[in-house]
Scaffold this motif. Structure first.
Motif, mmCIF file in Angstrom:
data_model
loop_
_atom_site.group_PDB
_atom_site.id
_atom_site.type_symbol
_atom_site.label_atom_id
_atom_site.label_comp_id
_atom_site.label_asym_id
_atom_site.label_seq_id
_atom_site.Cartn_x
_atom_site.Cartn_y
_atom_site.Cartn_z
ATOM 1 N N TYR A 3 0.817 -1.213 0.000
ATOM 2 C CA TYR A 3 0.000 0.000 0.000
ATOM 3 C C TYR A 3 0.852 1.266 0.000
ATOM 4 O O TYR A 3 0.529 2.226 -0.707
ATOM 5 N N ALA A 4 1.906 1.296 0.777
ATOM 6 C CA ALA A 4 2.744 2.501 0.863
ATOM 7 C C ALA A 4 3.343 2.848 -0.500
ATOM 8 O O ALA A 4 3.360 4.021 -0.905
ATOM 9 N N TYR A 5 3.819 1.850 -1.216
ATOM 10 C CA TYR A 5 4.395 2.083 -2.539
ATOM 11 C C TYR A 5 3.323 2.556 -3.521
ATOM 12 O O TYR A 5 3.505 3.532 -4.251
ATOM 13 N N LEU A 6 2.199 1.871 -3.521
ATOM 14 C CA LEU A 6 1.097 2.243 -4.396
ATOM 15 C C LEU A 6 0.614 3.657 -4.085
ATOM 16 O O LEU A 6 0.366 4.457 -4.983
ATOM 17 N N SER A 7 0.525 3.971 -2.819
ATOM 18 C CA SER A 7 0.083 5.291 -2.390
ATOM 19 C C SER A 7 1.040 6.386 -2.861
ATOM 20 O O SER A 7 0.609 7.445 -3.322
ATOM 21 N N SER A 8 2.330 6.126 -2.761
ATOM 22 C CA SER A 8 3.300 7.130 -3.208
ATOM 23 C C SER A 8 3.242 7.316 -4.723
ATOM 24 O O SER A 8 3.347 8.442 -5.222
ATOM 25 N N LEU A 9 3.061 6.233 -5.476
ATOM 26 C CA LEU A 9 2.899 6.357 -6.930
ATOM 27 C C LEU A 9 1.640 7.147 -7.281
ATOM 28 O O LEU A 9 1.654 7.998 -8.172
ATOM 29 N N PHE A 10 0.578 6.854 -6.579
ATOM 30 C CA PHE A 10 -0.696 7.536 -6.830
ATOM 31 C C PHE A 10 -0.552 9.034 -6.561
ATOM 32 O O PHE A 10 -1.005 9.863 -7.345
#
Length: 78
Positions: A3-10
């Motif tokens: 989630y943290a990685y996806l959130s930063s990409l988003f």
């Protein structure tokens, strides 16, 4: 993907958090429901899956700048 990685990409792509984006979409749906039906704040809050109408009102005001009751009074005035 976590989630943290996806959130930063988003956030890099949109400039918003996933939660902020989701809330904006929900409030757009709420506005559409208010315009097309006669539902009250509690009914719309429940329909959109908010935990309670008070939280819905806070999110609505954060996104639109006005509370749902003020928004509804503006709709009915016009």
């Amino acid at each position: 993907m976590n989630y943290a990685y996806l959130s930063s990409l988003f956030r890099k792509q949109t400039g918003k958090s996933i939660t902020a984006y989701k809330n904006e979409l929900l409030i757009e749906q709420a506005i559409d429901i208010f315009k097309k039906s006669n539902k009250n704040i509690t009914e719309v809050s429940n329909k959109l899956g908010f935990s309670n109408p008070y939280y819905f009102s806070r999110v609505f005001k954060r996104v639109t700048g006005v509370s749902p009751s003020v928004y509804l009074s503006q709709i009915y005035r016009n």
